[in-house]
Design a protein around this motif. Structure first.
Motif, PDB file in Angstrom:
ATOM      1  N   GLY A 177      -1.322 -29.065  26.559  1.00  0.00           N
ATOM      2  CA  GLY A 177      -1.824 -28.048  26.958  1.00  0.00           C
ATOM      3  C   GLY A 177      -2.962 -27.924  25.430  1.00  0.00           C
ATOM      4  N   ALA A 178      -3.282 -29.470  25.884  1.00  0.00           N
ATOM      5  CA  ALA A 178      -4.541 -30.249  25.411  1.00  0.00           C
ATOM      6  C   ALA A 178      -4.813 -29.462  23.259  1.00  0.00           C
ATOM      7  N   LEU A 179      -2.855 -29.174  22.677  1.00  0.00           N
ATOM      8  CA  LEU A 179      -2.865 -29.489  21.527  1.00  0.00           C
ATOM      9  C   LEU A 179      -3.074 -30.228  20.000  1.00  0.00           C
ATOM     10  N   TYR A 180      -3.282 -31.257  20.966  1.00  0.00           N
ATOM     11  CA  TYR A 180      -3.043 -32.135  19.649  1.00  0.00           C
ATOM     12  C   TYR A 180      -2.167 -32.058  18.409  1.00  0.00           C
ATOM     13  N   PRO A 181      -0.422 -32.716  18.368  1.00  0.00           N
ATOM     14  CA  PRO A 181      -0.116 -31.862  17.345  1.00  0.00           C
ATOM     15  C   PRO A 181       0.026 -33.397  17.054  1.00  0.00           C
ATOM     16  N   LEU A 182      -0.702 -34.568  16.812  1.00  0.00           N
ATOM     17  CA  LEU A 182      -1.057 -36.251  16.205  1.00  0.00           C
ATOM     18  C   LEU A 182      -2.113 -36.009  15.149  1.00  0.00           C
ATOM     19  N   GLU A 183      -1.331 -37.354  14.328  1.00  0.00           N
ATOM     20  CA  GLU A 183      -2.008 -37.838  13.213  1.00  0.00           C
ATOM     21  C   GLU A 183      -2.079 -38.990  13.220  1.00  0.00           C
ATOM     22  N   VAL A 184      -2.797 -39.830  13.025  1.00  0.00           N
ATOM     23  CA  VAL A 184      -3.078 -40.759  12.814  1.00  0.00           C
ATOM     24  C   VAL A 184      -3.238 -41.719  11.373  1.00  0.00           C
ATOM     25  N   TYR A 185      -2.788 -42.307  10.985  1.00  0.00           N
ATOM     26  CA  TYR A 185      -2.958 -42.843   9.895  1.00  0.00           C
ATOM     27  C   TYR A 185      -2.948 -44.621   9.869  1.00  0.00           C
ATOM     28  N   LEU A 186      -3.656 -45.151   8.903  1.00  0.00           N
ATOM     29  CA  LEU A 186      -3.657 -46.245   9.135  1.00  0.00           C
ATOM     30  C   LEU A 186      -3.678 -46.929   7.165  1.00  0.00           C
ATOM     31  N   MET A 187      -2.956 -47.455   7.367  1.00  0.00           N
ATOM     32  CA  MET A 187      -2.696 -48.456   5.632  1.00  0.00           C
ATOM     33  C   MET A 187      -3.321 -50.236   5.976  1.00  0.00           C
ATOM     34  N   ALA A 188      -4.691 -49.760   5.346  1.00  0.00           N
ATOM     35  CA  ALA A 188      -5.163 -51.288   5.910  1.00  0.00           C
ATOM     36  C   ALA A 188      -4.574 -52.224   4.479  1.00  0.00           C
ATOM     37  N   GLY A 189      -4.767 -53.485   5.138  1.00  0.00           N
ATOM     38  CA  GLY A 189      -4.310 -54.200   4.277  1.00  0.00           C
ATOM     39  C   GLY A 189      -5.501 -55.649   4.558  1.00  0.00           C
ATOM     40  N   ARG A 190      -5.367 -56.456   5.214  1.00  0.00           N
ATOM     41  CA  ARG A 190      -6.643 -56.858   5.475  1.00  0.00           C
ATOM     42  C   ARG A 190      -7.675 -56.575   6.645  1.00  0.00           C
ATOM     43  N   VAL A 191      -8.520 -56.734   6.743  1.00  0.00           N
ATOM     44  CA  VAL A 191      -9.491 -55.933   7.838  1.00  0.00           C
ATOM     45  C   VAL A 191     -10.844 -56.177   7.514  1.00  0.00           C
ATOM     46  N   GLU A 192     -11.500 -57.355   7.413  1.00  0.00           N
ATOM     47  CA  GLU A 192     -12.781 -57.529   7.533  1.00  0.00           C
ATOM     48  C   GLU A 192     -13.411 -55.750   7.060  1.00  0.00           C
ATOM     49  N   GLY A 193     -14.483 -56.101   6.135  1.00  0.00           N
ATOM     50  CA  GLY A 193     -15.221 -55.214   5.593  1.00  0.00           C
ATOM     51  C   GLY A 193     -14.998 -53.513   5.464  1.00  0.00           C
ATOM     52  N   LEU A 194     -13.689 -53.322   4.910  1.00  0.00           N
ATOM     53  CA  LEU A 194     -12.811 -52.054   4.474  1.00  0.00           C
ATOM     54  C   LEU A 194     -11.191 -52.715   3.696  1.00  0.00           C
ATOM     55  N   ALA A 195     -12.078 -52.011   2.425  1.00  0.00           N
ATOM     56  CA  ALA A 195     -11.037 -52.001   1.498  1.00  0.00           C
ATOM     57  C   ALA A 195      -9.031 -51.980   1.690  1.00  0.00           C
ATOM     58  N   THR A 196      -8.555 -52.132   0.675  1.00  0.00           N
ATOM     59  CA  THR A 196      -7.081 -51.882   1.296  1.00  0.00           C
ATOM     60  C   THR A 196      -6.915 -50.392   1.076  1.00  0.00           C
ATOM     61  N   GLY A 197      -5.689 -49.485   1.434  1.00  0.00           N
ATOM     62  CA  GLY A 197      -6.060 -48.346   0.956  1.00  0.00           C
ATOM     63  C   GLY A 197      -5.454 -47.693   2.227  1.00  0.00           C
ATOM     64  N   VAL A 198      -5.195 -46.409   1.655  1.00  0.00           N
ATOM     65  CA  VAL A 198      -4.013 -45.448   3.201  1.00  0.00           C
ATOM     66  C   VAL A 198      -5.022 -43.978   3.778  1.00  0.00           C
TER      67      VAL A 198
END
Length: 196
Positions: A61-82
């Protein structure tokens, strides 16, 4: 909001080749990911593909019940975090600073690979978004969509020369607390990602 690089819509690896090459990876090299790679993975999970807001993964039904989170540890140009992925903006919303991957590994019943990937993608579901239309079948549709999204991430990781694995063993309540989720949002999948 932290904008992500524009996702690629063409690549050198055909879907058939990605399907043939996809394998679960549980040991990572410890090298950082590029922000464009992280953005591509997030887009594969729930990115917008049409002006009307359709996404990369099918949704009942194109209701999109998902959420996506990122736990960043080692990403160039992005601070560690949730971070929470914002599909419409193709960007990230910082939820909490600091590297929480070890805590996530503990919540995932001590699976060390969860702390060893450069990042972890966490897919959650909000069943109420589907229940308005599908009632008692909503839970089934949320799980199906999580499967579609996690397969998209697996194939995108393969196409990028990265490795991942789908983890379903974790303490739901502890993970809710770690991510600061509302009671109606359920953690469904954890995917460590890194170079194998």
């Amino acid at each position: 909001m932290i904008p992500l690089p524009v996702p690629a819509r063409t690549g050198a690896l055909a879907v058939e080749a990605a399907l043939a090459a996809r394998r679960s990876c549980r040991a990572y090299l410890g090298e950082p990911l590029r922000l464009a790679e992280v953005g591509q993975l997030l887009w594969a999970a729930q990115g917008i593909t049409t002006p009307g807001g359709k996404r990369t993964a099918p949704s009942a039904g194109a209701l999109y019940p998902l959420e996506v989170y990122l736990m960043a540890g080692r990403v160039e140009g992005l601070a560690t975090g949730v971070y929470r992925y914002l599909p419409r903006e193709h960007g990230l919303e910082l939820r909490e600073e600091g590297d929480r991957r070890r805590e996530l590994a503990a919540v995932a019943l001590g699976q060390a690979m969860v702390a060893q990937g450069a990042v972890d993608l966490i897919i959650t579901g909000v069943e109420a978004r589907c229940a308005v239309r599908y009632g008692g079948r909503a839970g089934r549709y949320v799980l199906l969509e999580a499967g579609h999204a996690s397969q998209n991430v697996s194939l995108a990781a393969t196409a990028l020369g990265l490795g991942t694995v789908v983890v379903g063993a974790f303490d739901d309540q502890r993970q809710r607390c770690l991510l600061g989720l509302d009671a109606g949002e359920t953690p469904l999948v954890v995917m460590p990602v890194g170079r194998c």
